[in-house]
Design a protein around this motif. Sequence first.
Motif, PDB file in Angstrom:
ATOM      1  N   SER A 164      26.375  -4.663  37.839  1.00 34.96           N
ATOM      2  CA  SER A 164      27.642  -4.451  37.134  1.00 34.96           C
ATOM      3  C   SER A 164      27.465  -3.718  35.806  1.00 34.96           C
ATOM      4  CB  SER A 164      28.369  -5.776  36.911  1.00 34.96           C
ATOM      5  OG  SER A 164      27.603  -6.615  36.081  1.00 34.96           O
ATOM      6  N   THR A 165      26.330  -3.914  35.130  1.00 33.24           N
ATOM      7  CA  THR A 165      26.126  -3.262  33.832  1.00 33.24           C
ATOM      8  C   THR A 165      25.300  -1.989  33.915  1.00 33.24           C
ATOM      9  OG1 THR A 165      24.101  -4.498  33.322  1.00 33.24           O
ATOM     10  CG2 THR A 165      26.202  -5.483  32.640  1.00 33.24           C
ATOM     11  N   GLY A 166      24.547  -1.826  34.999  1.00 29.65           N
ATOM     12  CA  GLY A 166      23.669  -0.669  35.125  1.00 29.65           C
ATOM     13  C   GLY A 166      22.338  -0.872  34.429  1.00 29.65           C
ATOM     14  N   THR A 167      22.139  -2.024  33.827  1.00 29.42           N
ATOM     15  CA  THR A 167      20.901  -2.339  33.116  1.00 29.42           C
ATOM     16  C   THR A 167      20.454  -3.733  33.512  1.00 29.42           C
ATOM     17  OG1 THR A 167      21.661  -1.040  31.229  1.00 29.42           O
ATOM     18  CG2 THR A 167      19.834  -2.536  30.837  1.00 29.42           C
ATOM     19  N   CYS A 168      19.171  -3.873  33.796  1.00 31.83           N
ATOM     20  CA  CYS A 168      18.644  -5.183  34.150  1.00 31.83           C
ATOM     21  C   CYS A 168      18.590  -6.061  32.908  1.00 31.83           C
ATOM     22  CB  CYS A 168      17.247  -5.059  34.748  1.00 31.83           C
ATOM     23  SG  CYS A 168      17.243  -4.224  36.338  1.00 31.83           S
ATOM     24  N   PRO A 169      19.017  -7.336  33.035  1.00 27.57           N
ATOM     25  CA  PRO A 169      18.975  -8.224  31.870  1.00 27.57           C
ATOM     26  C   PRO A 169      17.543  -8.598  31.520  1.00 27.57           C
ATOM     27  CG  PRO A 169      19.613  -9.455  33.821  1.00 27.57           C
ATOM     28  CD  PRO A 169      19.551  -8.001  34.226  1.00 27.57           C
ATOM     29  N   GLU A 170      17.338  -8.913  30.255  1.00 24.89           N
ATOM     30  CA  GLU A 170      16.021  -9.358  29.811  1.00 24.89           C
ATOM     31  C   GLU A 170      15.702 -10.691  30.479  1.00 24.89           C
ATOM     32  OE1 GLU A 170      13.676  -7.964  27.736  1.00 24.89           O
ATOM     33  OE2 GLU A 170      14.942  -6.189  27.897  1.00 24.89           O
TER      34      GLU A 170
END
Length: 183
Positions: free
Chosen positions: A127-133
């Motif tokens: 959904s964000t296009g970035t993997c969460p930390e």
Amino acid sequence: MRTRKISVLTMTAVALGLALTACNSEGAGSASSSASGSSASAATSTPRSGTGEGKSSGTPAKSDTKCTDQLNYAGDPRSNAEINSIGEDTGTCPPVQKSPTDTKCTDQLNYTGDPRSNAEINSIGASTGTCPEPQKSDGASGTPKDPDTKCTDQVDYAGDPRSNAEINSIGEDTGTCPPVKQK
């Protein structure tokens, strides 16, 4: 005139060899190293114009053809306009980029010890296009579960917003009674 044609052909061959070598970084065998070795020797004997900092290392762009008409950019997250603009600015079509949504976050980063499920982590990435930390669970990761006792009978979960069934299920699945959550 003949000398100019040879040097243009040589530069094209060198650029093509470099582009193919750059694209095949996974299994560069002896054929690739010998081809790049001959390309490197041709590159040192022929002056290279139009190469410098910030230039793309893809396929040489044909003057009357858009990069998107020369290469298959299916799955590339960039727009056709952006790809063609890079080709016009640098004189070289950029390498095809793999879409970041093709690879799950849990396959890119190590989420061992993260309290979130793989599905939750991957949906955040999608959904964000970035993997969460990755999150590490704190020292209070729970109480070891007694095999003959439910977690709700072993620990006082008064005020925990989760149902007893959810708490006991976590205990059965992990072997550890989860820490008490406060509202």
